[in-house]
Design a protein around this motif. Structure first.
Motif, mmCIF file in Angstrom:
data_model
loop_
_atom_site.group_PDB
_atom_site.id
_atom_site.type_symbol
_atom_site.label_atom_id
_atom_site.label_comp_id
_atom_site.label_asym_id
_atom_site.label_seq_id
_atom_site.Cartn_x
_atom_site.Cartn_y
_atom_site.Cartn_z
ATOM 1 N N THR A 196 42.731 30.115 35.609
ATOM 2 C CA THR A 196 42.638 30.101 36.573
ATOM 3 C C THR A 196 41.425 31.588 37.772
ATOM 4 O O THR A 196 42.101 32.593 37.332
ATOM 5 C CB THR A 196 43.426 29.047 37.635
ATOM 6 O OG1 THR A 196 42.286 28.690 38.426
ATOM 7 C CG2 THR A 196 44.782 29.704 38.249
ATOM 8 N N ASN A 197 41.696 30.234 38.769
ATOM 9 C CA ASN A 197 41.082 32.099 39.003
ATOM 10 C C ASN A 197 40.323 31.907 40.943
ATOM 11 O O ASN A 197 40.675 30.230 41.371
ATOM 12 C CB ASN A 197 39.780 32.868 39.615
ATOM 13 C CG ASN A 197 38.477 31.766 38.904
ATOM 14 O OD1 ASN A 197 37.576 31.990 39.824
ATOM 15 N ND2 ASN A 197 38.177 30.781 38.086
ATOM 16 N N ALA A 198 40.277 32.809 41.660
ATOM 17 C CA ALA A 198 40.112 32.380 43.341
ATOM 18 C C ALA A 198 38.656 33.190 43.756
ATOM 19 O O ALA A 198 38.908 34.358 43.389
ATOM 20 C CB ALA A 198 41.114 32.605 44.131
ATOM 21 N N THR A 199 38.025 32.503 44.597
ATOM 22 C CA THR A 199 37.400 33.858 44.938
ATOM 23 C C THR A 199 37.717 33.580 46.488
ATOM 24 O O THR A 199 38.186 33.109 47.119
ATOM 25 C CB THR A 199 35.333 33.238 45.312
ATOM 26 O OG1 THR A 199 35.526 32.307 45.580
ATOM 27 C CG2 THR A 199 34.635 33.296 43.656
ATOM 28 N N THR A 257 41.134 32.003 50.675
ATOM 29 C CA THR A 257 39.729 31.767 49.947
ATOM 30 C C THR A 257 38.962 30.734 49.544
ATOM 31 O O THR A 257 38.861 30.335 50.738
ATOM 32 C CB THR A 257 41.401 30.937 49.159
ATOM 33 O OG1 THR A 257 42.100 31.975 48.363
ATOM 34 C CG2 THR A 257 40.386 30.483 47.078
ATOM 35 N N THR A 258 38.001 30.325 49.062
ATOM 36 C CA THR A 258 36.375 30.366 49.242
ATOM 37 C C THR A 258 35.897 29.986 48.312
ATOM 38 O O THR A 258 35.039 28.804 48.522
ATOM 39 C CB THR A 258 35.073 30.910 49.531
ATOM 40 O OG1 THR A 258 35.242 32.229 47.878
ATOM 41 C CG2 THR A 258 36.007 32.777 50.857
ATOM 42 N N ILE A 307 42.882 40.528 36.821
ATOM 43 C CA ILE A 307 42.189 40.954 36.845
ATOM 44 C C ILE A 307 41.307 41.034 38.386
ATOM 45 O O ILE A 307 40.872 39.343 38.371
ATOM 46 C CB ILE A 307 41.105 40.549 36.125
ATOM 47 C CG1 ILE A 307 41.943 40.963 34.734
ATOM 48 C CG2 ILE A 307 39.955 41.584 35.938
ATOM 49 C CD1 ILE A 307 40.855 40.426 33.534
ATOM 50 N N ILE A 308 40.654 41.569 39.142
ATOM 51 C CA ILE A 308 40.213 41.789 40.659
ATOM 52 C C ILE A 308 39.031 42.153 39.896
ATOM 53 O O ILE A 308 38.800 43.771 39.791
ATOM 54 C CB ILE A 308 41.170 42.432 41.851
ATOM 55 C CG1 ILE A 308 42.720 41.357 41.583
ATOM 56 C CG2 ILE A 308 40.173 41.935 42.444
ATOM 57 C CD1 ILE A 308 42.648 42.879 42.395
ATOM 58 N N ASP A 309 37.601 41.616 40.582
ATOM 59 C CA ASP A 309 36.410 41.546 39.706
ATOM 60 C C ASP A 309 35.621 42.388 41.728
ATOM 61 O O ASP A 309 35.771 41.381 42.257
ATOM 62 C CB ASP A 309 35.424 40.764 39.647
ATOM 63 C CG ASP A 309 36.376 40.460 37.858
ATOM 64 O OD1 ASP A 309 35.764 41.194 37.227
ATOM 65 O OD2 ASP A 309 36.912 39.418 37.869
ATOM 66 N N ARG A 310 35.267 43.076 41.442
ATOM 67 C CA ARG A 310 34.112 43.436 42.964
ATOM 68 C C ARG A 310 32.983 42.340 42.189
ATOM 69 O O ARG A 310 32.536 42.213 41.789
ATOM 70 C CB ARG A 310 33.667 45.074 43.337
ATOM 71 C CG ARG A 310 33.013 44.997 43.799
ATOM 72 C CD ARG A 310 33.749 45.093 45.430
ATOM 73 N NE ARG A 310 33.324 45.445 46.261
ATOM 74 C CZ ARG A 310 32.437 44.581 47.175
ATOM 75 N NH1 ARG A 310 32.753 43.097 47.553
ATOM 76 N NH2 ARG A 310 31.436 45.235 48.604
ATOM 77 N N LEU A 311 32.714 41.621 43.569
ATOM 78 C CA LEU A 311 31.973 40.924 43.792
ATOM 79 C C LEU A 311 30.245 41.824 44.159
ATOM 80 O O LEU A 311 30.542 42.810 44.329
ATOM 81 C CB LEU A 311 31.844 39.283 44.303
ATOM 82 C CG LEU A 311 33.078 38.520 43.652
ATOM 83 C CD1 LEU A 311 33.513 36.883 44.205
ATOM 84 C CD2 LEU A 311 32.266 38.275 41.756
ATOM 85 N N VAL A 363 36.204 38.384 43.339
ATOM 86 C CA VAL A 363 37.479 37.530 42.838
ATOM 87 C C VAL A 363 38.764 37.582 42.117
ATOM 88 O O VAL A 363 38.501 38.798 41.333
ATOM 89 C CB VAL A 363 36.648 36.839 41.377
ATOM 90 C CG1 VAL A 363 35.833 37.151 40.321
ATOM 91 C CG2 VAL A 363 37.410 35.678 41.225
ATOM 92 N N VAL A 364 39.957 37.257 42.430
ATOM 93 C CA VAL A 364 41.474 37.283 41.171
ATOM 94 C C VAL A 364 41.193 36.262 40.594
ATOM 95 O O VAL A 364 40.569 34.865 40.605
ATOM 96 C CB VAL A 364 42.341 37.049 42.602
ATOM 97 C CG1 VAL A 364 43.177 37.636 42.355
ATOM 98 C CG2 VAL A 364 42.159 37.650 44.184
#
Ligand SMILES: Cc1cc2nc3c(=O)[nH]c(=O)nc-3n(C[C@H](O)[C@H](O)[C@H](O)COP(=O)(O)OP(=O)(O)OC[C@H]3O[C@@H](n4cnc5c(N)ncnc54)[C@H](O)[C@@H]3O)c2cc1C
Length: 453
Positions: free
Chosen positions: A298-301, A384-385, A328-332, A354-355
């Protein structure tokens, strides 16, 4: 039409996918070879009151099926129009084939970390790729789709139509896509790879990557992964038994070594694979597993990445955490933050990161993993958004997923369109509509009253 039933030769292989934690025992599997096969399968499902699910690779299965499964894995055609910088690919093609075909012309698709993932499922989910901050989502660059709708009709769907809007980000429920056309980018090479740091350096690397990625140009797409490697002989020696932080980089520029200098200065790395490479080798950046297995993710922005959040991430997923997930953390940001000309179903374009958490499902089942992930994401809740559909794996509560991945207005519109294009869906759970003749029901995570699948 090649129909397979339980017990028949080939049934198990055709129904199997990369995700093994989602039980799937379709009444019928159709091994489709053409758009005509897909249309015939949808009509067959309508006549026999079977719900329709579709699978190319099984990389993105969120819920199993007990109805009719259309397997598209034989539909692998890929055509590149180098002059127009576009590709047309069939429903079962994987990114690997497109990367290869486009690479011959110095072009690249908006593919993601794994070349094994299916083009259609990825793109319909939104599609967050290796060049996302430069070019946006894969869904933002679709030109047209061929889709068999619930009434068994094969339609061409183009910009301006409501189905075009719904399919690009809404993913499932509106039909079975048989082919997709999209833009290719003028990219033959990139500067890419990863820097891997040891456990003791993880807190410093997290903070250094946060500062560095916050100032990143749009030509850089980057993520940070934290992985606990087991102490087993098949694990490469430099990371064996260690909880590492790995910074992954895909950069479209000439000065890659200068750009990453601050990261290299943070700590000495266990592994440094950064180099200019042809885009055809981009799957080596994350080098994700290729063997099928059971996993939940799962994930959260999030709107920011502050110290409290980094502390929570360290506590629940860093070195020393009990049974930590892959994190994993992605730079948006970058092009992802800009609204495209032909908007599809949205995700939060103001989010900065996003995490994501991903765990292998063990003998103790998915509930244990979900509880562990919930603790982490509860700690991130104040910032979280939203949630991104492509990174939801093996989730068995589709309604809850729909409410968290689609903005409320988009979800309302998706449900309205679903009722229009797939009227059988509007009735209550448990009603299988045998032979109702008004079309098949195509499984969707946002169908009202379908929390059982
Ligand atoms: C190892 C790995 C790496 C990944 N990396 C990324 C990444 O970098 N970026 C990213 O955005 N996502 C990534 N994903 C997520 C991936 O994009 C989604 O899981 C996607 O849905 C997978 O599509 P698929 O066709 O391979 O899988 P499948 O399980 O075959 O399909 C997934 C779903 O897509 C829908 N679908 C598939 N084919 C059709 C069709 N023809 N018509 C209509 N609906 C269809 C169905 O709802 C199906 O249940 C990754 C997943 C894995 C497992």
């Amino acid at each position: 039409m090649n129909l397979l039933r339980p017990g028949q030769d080939g049934y198990a292989e055709e129904a199997a996918g990369f995700q093994t934690a989602v039980p799937s025992s379709p009444a019928v599997v159709v091994a489709a070879e053409s758009a005509e096969d897909v249309a015939a399968a949808v009509r067959y499902a309508a006549e026999h009151g079977l719900r329709v699910a579709v699978q190319a690779t099984g990389h993105g299965l969120t819920a199993g099926t007990d109805g009719l499964l259309i397997s598209t894995r034989r539909m692998t055609g890929v055509d590149v129009d180098a002059a127009a910088r576009t590709a047309r690919v069939e429903a079962g093609a994987r990114w690997e084939a497109v990367i290869e075909a486009a690479g011959k012309h110095g072009l690249a698709p908006l593919s993601g970390s794994s070349p094994d993932v299916g083009v259609v499922g990825y793109t319909l989910s939104g599609g967050f790729g290796l060049m996302a901050r430069r070019y946006g989502r894969a869904a933002d660059h679709v030109r047209a789709l061929d889709v068999v709708t619930a009434d068994g009709e094969l339609r061409r769907v183009e910009p301006g139509s409501d189905l075009f809007w719904a399919l690009r980000g809404g993913r499932d429920g509106f039909g079975v896509v048989t082919a997709i056309e999209f833009d290719l980018m003028p990219v033959g090479e990139l500067y890419g790879g990863s820097l891997t740091f040891d456990s003791a350096d993880v807190p410093a690397v997290l903070r250094a990557w946060r500062t560095w990625s916050a100032a990143a140009p749009d030509t850089l797409t980057t993520s940070l992964a934290m992985v606990q490697y087991p102490d087993l002989p098949m694990v490469p020696a430099p990371v064996r038994g260690r909880h590492i932080a790995q910074v992954r980089i895909a950069y479209l520029g000439e000065d890659g070594d200068d750009l990453v200098a601050p990261l290299r200065a943070t700590a000495s790395s266990l592994l440094d694979t950064l180099r200019p490479m042809p885009f055809t080798e981009s799957g080596s950046i994350a080098a994700e597993p290729r063997q099928p297995h059971g996993y939940h993710g799962t994930n959260a922005t999030v709107s920011q990445l502050n110290d409290a959040m980094l502390d929570a991430i360290g506590e629940h997923a860093g070195p020393g955490a009990a049974a930590p997930p892959v994190l994993i953390i992605d730079r948006l940001g970058g092009a992802l933050a800009r609204t495209p000309e032909t908007p599809g179903v949205g995700w939060d374009r103001s989010a900065e990161y996003v995490v994501r958490a991903l765990s292998v499902v063990g003998d103790d089942g998915v509930a244990t993993v979900r509880r562990k992930h919930t603790k982490l994401f509860d700690a991130l809740a104040p910032w979280t958004t939203g949630r991104l559909l492509p990174f939801v794996y093996g989730e068995h509560a589709p309604e809850e997923v729909a409410e968290s991945v689609f903005p409320a207005a988009d979800l309302r519109r998706l449900r309205e369109l679903k009722r229009r294009y797939d009227p059988g869906t509007a009735s209550g759970p448990g009603d299988a509509h045998p032979g109702r003749g008004n079309g098949a029901e195509i499984v969707a995570i946002y169908s009202a009253g379908r929390s059982d699948r």
